[in-house]
Design a protein around this motif. Structure first.
Motif, PDB file in Angstrom:
ATOM      1  N   CYS A 151     -40.982  37.863  43.148  1.00 26.23           N
ATOM      2  CA  CYS A 151     -40.987  39.174  42.508  1.00 26.23           C
ATOM      3  C   CYS A 151     -41.082  39.038  40.999  1.00 26.23           C
ATOM      4  O   CYS A 151     -40.882  37.959  40.440  1.00 26.23           O
ATOM      5  CB  CYS A 151     -39.751  39.979  42.915  1.00 26.23           C
ATOM      6  SG  CYS A 151     -38.209  39.167  42.577  1.00 26.23           S
ATOM      7  N   ASP A 196     -38.363  42.240  36.913  1.00 29.24           N
ATOM      8  CA  ASP A 196     -37.622  43.474  37.192  1.00 29.24           C
ATOM      9  C   ASP A 196     -37.352  43.655  38.683  1.00 29.24           C
ATOM     10  O   ASP A 196     -36.739  44.638  39.090  1.00 29.24           O
ATOM     11  CB  ASP A 196     -38.360  44.692  36.635  1.00 29.24           C
ATOM     12  CG  ASP A 196     -39.651  44.987  37.402  1.00 29.24           C
ATOM     13  OD1 ASP A 196     -39.961  44.254  38.369  1.00 29.24           O
ATOM     14  OD2 ASP A 196     -40.349  45.948  37.030  1.00 29.24           O
ATOM     15  N   GLY A 197     -37.815  42.734  39.514  1.00 26.16           N
ATOM     16  CA  GLY A 197     -37.520  42.801  40.940  1.00 26.16           C
ATOM     17  C   GLY A 197     -38.685  43.247  41.798  1.00 26.16           C
ATOM     18  O   GLY A 197     -38.659  43.086  43.019  1.00 26.16           O
ATOM     19  N   THR A 198     -39.740  43.806  41.195  1.00 31.13           N
ATOM     20  CA  THR A 198     -40.877  44.291  41.983  1.00 31.13           C
ATOM     21  C   THR A 198     -41.479  43.155  42.816  1.00 31.13           C
ATOM     22  O   THR A 198     -41.829  42.094  42.281  1.00 31.13           O
ATOM     23  CB  THR A 198     -41.982  44.853  41.055  1.00 31.13           C
ATOM     24  OG1 THR A 198     -41.384  45.805  40.192  1.00 31.13           O
ATOM     25  CG2 THR A 198     -43.086  45.497  41.874  1.00 31.13           C
ATOM     26  N   ARG A 200     -41.833  47.984  46.429  1.00 38.12           N
ATOM     27  CA  ARG A 200     -40.369  47.888  46.532  1.00 38.12           C
ATOM     28  C   ARG A 200     -39.870  46.736  45.668  1.00 38.12           C
ATOM     29  O   ARG A 200     -40.615  45.805  45.354  1.00 38.12           O
ATOM     30  CB  ARG A 200     -39.954  47.653  47.993  1.00 38.12           C
ATOM     31  CG  ARG A 200     -40.288  48.805  48.922  1.00 38.12           C
ATOM     32  CD  ARG A 200     -39.296  49.964  48.756  1.00 38.12           C
ATOM     33  NE  ARG A 200     -38.036  49.670  49.377  1.00 38.12           N
ATOM     34  CZ  ARG A 200     -37.751  49.900  50.651  1.00 38.12           C
ATOM     35  NH1 ARG A 200     -38.668  50.450  51.431  1.00 38.12           N
ATOM     36  NH2 ARG A 200     -36.574  49.605  51.153  1.00 38.12           N
ATOM     37  N   CYS A 201     -38.576  46.800  45.308  1.00 41.66           N
ATOM     38  CA  CYS A 201     -37.940  45.723  44.551  1.00 41.66           C
ATOM     39  C   CYS A 201     -37.113  44.853  45.484  1.00 41.66           C
ATOM     40  O   CYS A 201     -36.663  45.315  46.535  1.00 41.66           O
ATOM     41  CB  CYS A 201     -37.004  46.295  43.486  1.00 41.66           C
ATOM     42  SG  CYS A 201     -37.866  47.079  42.147  1.00 41.66           S
ATOM     43  N   GLN A 211     -34.085  43.970  45.026  1.00 40.36           N
ATOM     44  CA  GLN A 211     -32.753  44.551  45.179  1.00 40.36           C
ATOM     45  C   GLN A 211     -32.709  45.586  46.298  1.00 40.36           C
ATOM     46  O   GLN A 211     -31.692  45.767  46.948  1.00 40.36           O
ATOM     47  CB  GLN A 211     -32.287  45.287  43.928  1.00 40.36           C
ATOM     48  CG  GLN A 211     -32.283  44.632  42.606  1.00 40.36           C
ATOM     49  CD  GLN A 211     -33.627  44.594  41.949  1.00 40.36           C
ATOM     50  OE1 GLN A 211     -34.562  44.029  42.495  1.00 40.36           O
ATOM     51  NE2 GLN A 211     -33.725  45.163  40.765  1.00 40.36           N
ATOM     52  N   GLN A 212     -33.848  46.278  46.464  1.00 37.87           N
ATOM     53  CA  GLN A 212     -33.878  47.363  47.454  1.00 37.87           C
ATOM     54  C   GLN A 212     -33.884  46.845  48.881  1.00 37.87           C
ATOM     55  O   GLN A 212     -33.710  47.624  49.810  1.00 37.87           O
ATOM     56  CB  GLN A 212     -35.111  48.249  47.205  1.00 37.87           C
ATOM     57  CG  GLN A 212     -34.978  49.036  45.920  1.00 37.87           C
ATOM     58  CD  GLN A 212     -36.252  49.779  45.594  1.00 37.87           C
ATOM     59  OE1 GLN A 212     -37.318  49.163  45.492  1.00 37.87           O
ATOM     60  NE2 GLN A 212     -36.160  51.092  45.451  1.00 37.87           N
ATOM     61  N   SER A 230     -36.424  47.228  32.709  1.00 40.75           N
ATOM     62  CA  SER A 230     -35.704  47.617  33.915  1.00 40.75           C
ATOM     63  C   SER A 230     -34.474  46.742  34.068  1.00 40.75           C
ATOM     64  O   SER A 230     -34.364  45.693  33.443  1.00 40.75           O
ATOM     65  CB  SER A 230     -36.602  47.473  35.138  1.00 40.75           C
ATOM     66  OG  SER A 230     -36.944  46.119  35.269  1.00 40.75           O
TER      67      SER A 230
END
Lengths: 416, 270
Positions: free
Chosen positions: A38, A41-43, A66-67, A69-70, B242
């Protein structure tokens, strides 16, 4: 060296062949662990088939939408944001984070996560590579551990509380005990003077007054007897308190039992005018005990005088005093052939103050109370066997180890 | 215990005005390392670890006292008193933005201004207020923390709690970044995520800069806007990054925003 290791030579090509058949794409997609990559930022930008299979999502549903984290339940998401991200940025990797994946159908899957942060040529964060392991069984086991730990902590707290209560109860009891002692002391002290006065006045009356009633003499004698009883009760009470107070200061010492016991028997025989009784002494197993001299004296005196006083009327008293050794105790036994005590009826009251079991014999009800208290004070305990009409055996267990004389007080003994 | 030792205070830089940086939940003073070099030349930099974090004196962590953020605010004031500092710039991240705010409400004369990095006065949704989380979510976080401390906690925890006379135990534990005693971490998490300091916002009269991340799950945009609306003298800057840690994910933008706030623009000077 072509002939030296024929096995290697024959097997190597086969091994090589297998390795070349390993397809790296296939390894990535179907590895026995979940992979994804990712942005900082997690994406999500890349997800392998194993992970997609676990989640029940398609690649299109996740990549760029989605990230990382999600994918986690809320707890993991919060943990990743507050702890995981700073860790990655500070040290470029994290290891063994325990998270829970949320599947598309809402169910969950426990995973362990390792991740590394990749940086570009300017050291700017570029991407995060993530590996996830399915730890379903391990998680169950860990939760068992956590539960056990919590339970242990709760029990430890309960124990601590119980202990506190015990300590305060103990303090309370000690206070009550001390109060009781001072009450007994005060009572005996306050009773003594008026009774002494009464005795003096009565003596005076007998000399100066003449009674004409023919029953007067008998009544006067009964009165005198009652006075005597009161006086001896008061004396006993005083003794109980004084001994207790003395013992708190008197040091323990090694006492040779034979001469000590013989001396007590002599004084008893004189006092009770008792010459029918016979005694057997056997201190071979343990010739000495360790106790305060006055305490031992009072204890033995009471046990022996009980043996004489509560003899069967038509049987000459025989008392056997002996010692045996137990693990770390000396057991001092006093055995008589007297009336015996109905232990089933009186056993529980045996050592209570003022309890009497043979009203036909005079006594104060303090002897066994005193014996028990002295022995307890010395760190020991008393056992009783008895058969009505046959006799009683008192076994006094006294500790050997903890009550040895202090070095200074044993100096005399060592010099011998 | 001496506040400087208790909070493991580090002082850097040569400037006349002090800049005090206070880390957020889950980390320690080392999380400021991308920010401090930019201010060392013109500020006296004061770094500290909240009690229970980093190399603070873990032994003095009293769960009763530290169940409220006010205790940490008092600690910060203790440090300022010990160093005899007034008119400081306090930079607080996340929960420490609130801790800094509480300290400034108590002793306003010690603060020139506050920089609130990703602050949130309350994490839990409440009627119209969007904190970002439900109460159950926070409970789940606590559980996630339990799971993550499973491996290494057992042997160390019981020794450290209540051993103020053995600070070396704490040092041993903190050889790696941002790891702390799990019992304390859990307790601090509770104090952090269950606190509601919305009523305190109007009581702050020190000027404050709110640094809001564009996408932040923990402190969403609405939270930053709520803060801005309720703080009497505040400025809101949204950083295009972010996550919840702009000082790590976007250090340059963070430095620039703080600089711009601290140094009055030339046009105003004229």
């Amino acid at each position: 060296m072509s002939t030296a290791s024929p096995h290697n030579k024959e097997q190597l090509p086969e091994l090589d062949l297998r390795l070349t058949q390993e397809n790296l794409d296939d390894l990535y997609e179907h590895a026995p662990c979940g992979y994804c990559t990712c942005l900082p930022d997690g994406t999500l930008v890349k997800v392998n088939q194993t992970l997609l299979g676990w989640l029940g999502h398609t690649k299109a549903e996740l990549v760029a939408r989605r990230c990382l984290q999600q994918l986690f339940t809320v707890g993991g998401r919060l943990h990743y944001e507050t702890y995981g991200v700073p860790m990655l940025l500070l040290q470029n990797h994290v290891r063994e984070f325990s998270y829970t994946l949320r599947r598309k159908d809402g169910s969950t899957l426990p995973v362990l996560m390792n991740a590394v942060l990749l940086r570009d040529n300017d050291s700017q964060p570029l991407a995060v590579r993530v590996t996830l392991f399915n730890i379903t069984e391990r998680r169950k086991y860990e939760q068992e551990l956590l539960r056990a730990k919590q339970q242990a902590e709760e029990q430890r707290e309960q124990l601590a509380r119980a202990n506190e209560q015990l300590v305060s109860k103990n303090e309370q009891l000690s206070r009550i005990n001390a109060d009781l002692d001072s009450f007994v002391y005060t009572a005996s002290h306050d009773l003594k003077q008026p009774i002494d006065n009464m005795a003096g006045l009565f003596q005076e009356l007998r000399h100066t007054v003449t009674f004409h009633d023919p029953e007067a003499t008998a009544m006067l004698n009964m009165f005198a007897e009652a006075l005597q009883q009161i006086l001896s009760t008061i004396k006993g009470l005083t003794e109980v308190v004084q001994l207790q107070r003395q013992l708190e200061q008197v040091p323990v010492e090694m006492i040779a039992l034979r001469p000590f016991t013989e001396e007590i028997i002599r004084s008893l025989q004189q006092r009770l005018d008792e010459h029918q009784a016979s005694f057997t002494l056997d201190f071979e197993a343990a010739p000495t005990v360790c106790m305060a001299r006055s305490g031992l004296h009072s204890m033995l005196y009471n046990l022996l005088s009980n043996g004489l006083r509560y003899a069967e009327p038509d049987r000459a008293p025989h008392i056997k005093v002996s010692t045996t050794r137990a693990a770390d105790n000396v057991v001092l036994s006093v055995q008589d052939n007297g009336r015996g005590i109905d232990l089933a009826r009186h056993g529980r009251e045996l050592f209570q103050l003022f309890r009497r079991f043979h009203p036909e014999v005079t006594g104060s009800g303090m002897g066994l109370y005193l014996v028990n208290r002295l022995v307890n004070q010395a760190g020991g305990r008393v056992e009783v066997d008895s058969a009505v009409g046959q006799g009683t055996t008192f076994r006094v267990h006294l500790p050997m180890g903890g009550f040895l004389p202090t070095p200074s007080s044993s100096a005399n003994g060592a010099a011998e | 215990m001496d506040a400087l030792r208790r909070n493991n205070v580090t002082v850097l830089g040569t400037g006349s005005q002090a800049m005090v940086l206070v880390h957020g939940f889950g980390c320690d003073q080392r999380m400021w390392r991308l920010i401090t070099p930019a201010f060392e030349a013109c500020h006296r930099i004061v770094l500290l670890d909240l009690v229970g974090a980093g190399n603070s004196a873990l032994g003095v962590y009293d769960p009763v006292r530290y169940s409220s953020l006010q205790a940490h605010a008092e600690d910060v004031l203790d440090v300022l008193r010990a160093l005899n500092l007034h008119q400081v710039v306090l930079v607080g991240h996340s929960v420490s933005a609130i801790i800094g705010m509480l300290a400034a409400i108590r002793e306003p004369e010690r603060f020139a201004c506050l920089v609130l990095v990703a602050p949130s006065p309350s994490f839990i949704n409440d009627g119209d207020y969007i904190g970002g989380f439900e109460r159950e979510d926070i409970d789940e976080l606590l559980e996630a923390m339990d799971n993550n401390y499973l491996g290494w906690s057992g042997s160390i925890t019981p020794v450290i709690m209540g051993n103020p006379e053995r600070p070396e135990l704490a040092e041993e534990l903190n050889t790696s970044f941002c790891q702390t005693d799990p019992t304390i971490a859990r307790h601090f998490a509770r104090a952090t995520f269950l606190a509601d300091h919305r009523p305190d916002l109007p009581r702050l009269h020190t000027p404050a800069l709110i640094l809001q991340c564009a996408q932040d799950t923990l402190a969403p945009r609405q939270v930053g806007e709520y803060m801005h609306e309720h703080l009497p003298d505040s400025e809101l800057i949204v950083l295009d990054t972010s996550g919840h840690c702009p000082h790590l994910s976007a250090p340059q933008a963070t430095v620039a925003a703080i600089r711009q706030y601290l140094v009055p623009t030339p046009t105003l000077k004229l």
